[in-house]
Design an enzyme around this catalytic site. Structure first.
Site, short mmCIF file in Angstrom:
data_model
loop_
_atom_site.label_atom_id
_atom_site.label_comp_id
_atom_site.label_asym_id
_atom_site.label_seq_id
_atom_site.Cartn_x
_atom_site.Cartn_y
_atom_site.Cartn_z
CG HIS A 87 -1.90 1.11 1.27
ND1 HIS A 87 -3.22 0.96 0.93
CD2 HIS A 87 -1.76 2.41 1.64
CE1 HIS A 87 -3.85 2.12 1.06
NE2 HIS A 87 -2.98 3.02 1.50
CD GLU A 88 1.45 3.76 3.58
OE1 GLU A 88 1.70 4.78 2.89
OE2 GLU A 88 0.40 3.63 4.22
CG HIS A 97 -0.14 5.95 -0.90
ND1 HIS A 97 -1.18 6.53 -1.59
CD2 HIS A 97 -0.72 5.30 0.15
CE1 HIS A 97 -2.33 6.24 -1.00
NE2 HIS A 97 -2.08 5.49 0.06
CG ASP A 152 -5.34 6.65 0.98
OD1 ASP A 152 -4.81 7.60 1.58
OD2 ASP A 152 -4.91 5.49 1.00
#
Length: 296
Positions: free
Chosen positions: A110-111, A114, A186
């Site tokens: 996930h990070e 981003h 988000d």
């Protein structure tokens, strides 16, 4: 109201939060009482602290001094100042928290999603670092450094923000094969930004430069009243959906094309937990990184 009504005060002044130059000068004043390492860049810290008050900046210096002392350092280093800033803004790092390995992998994907999308946006603030260490309510985060204090935000800036918002969800969708609740904030942010672009900022080519959002100061006996038809409301929804769908597809294309770098960044996050912008740049360039691991 009783204190500020007419005649009580002849003059009333608004004191805004300090700009980047003001923050730099405030940091210089408060840092005089502590010992700073030669590598400390107070202007860089001033860039990293938009919307911080003078009291907030003083607290950063004090907290950094505590962090450096607990680490038996002779002087405050840049990393101590940045950790103090993050602690004040986002909460204390939950380094001792035990996370299931499967959840940790999802968080890393996930990070990394981003960070990859953000690192490749030319119209957004530069990536500062990415971490899977939780702070406050966040499981992890990709942080940016504003290049300047912004008074206005361009359409391109906001479109880039929409892509970045969906980078985490897309990384999960593409390479985990599932979706998690980790993208809820988000999605919330992206939805609000897209709707504001259409209803408040006149950034829709279809609907034009017209304000459709309700006036905050406007009150009606019959409750909130719309100044547009149901057909226009449907067009607004379609435009919001178009903005989000476009950003989603553009971010998806980035993560498909950068699959190798995304995977490498995910692996590096699992190994090191926190990476700075230079680490991400090296990974995007196909290079390897080496630094102390979490267990070192």
């Amino acid at each position: 109201p009783a204190l500020t009504r007419p005649v009580r005060f002849d003059r009333q002044g608004y004191v805004p939060l300090p700009d980047i130059k003001g923050r730099y000068e405030i940091l210089k004043v408060h840092s005089r009482k502590v010992k700073l390492a030669g590598s400390v860049d107070l202007m860089r810290l001033a860039r990293q602290t938009p919307m911080f008050s003078g009291a907030d900046l003083a607290a950063i210096i004090n907290e950094a001094a505590i962090i450096a002392t607990m680490a038996n350092k002779e002087a405050i280093e840049m990393g101590d100042l940045e950790e103090a800033r993050d602690k004040l803004r986002f909460g204390k790092a939950r380094k001792s928290r035990v996370i299931d390995e499967k959840e940790k992998a999802i968080l890393a994907w996930h990070e990394a999603g981003h960070a990859i999308v953000q690192a490749l946006q030319t119209d957004y603030d530069p990536l500062h670092k990415v971490s899977i260490i939780g702070r406050g309510r966040m499981g992890g985060a990709a942080f940016s450094i504003p290049e300047k204090d912004r008074i206005v935000y361009s359409k391109r800036y906001m479109q880039a923000l929409l892509r970045i918002c969906y980078g985490g969800r897309l990384a999960e969708e593409l390479y985990v094969g599932d979706m998690s609740t980790g993208a809820s904030q988000d999605i919330h942010q992206a939805s609000n930004v897209a709707r504001a672009m259409v209803t408040e900022y006149g950034m829709s080519e279809t609907l034009g430069p017209i304000k459709f959002s309700p006036d905050e100061n406007r009150q009606s006996f019959f409750g909130e009243q719309k100044d547009y038809s149901d057909k226009t409301a449907e067009q607004i929804d379609q435009e919001v959906h178009r903005l989000i769908s476009t950003a989603y597809e553009e971010a998806k294309q980035i993560l498909v094309e950068k699959k190798e770098a995304l995977t490498a960044l995910k692996d590096a996050l699992l190994k090191y937990e926190t990476l700075d912008a230079e680490d991400v740049k090296r990974i995007l360039a196909g290079q390897t990184i080496s630094k102390p691991t979490v267990s070192d």
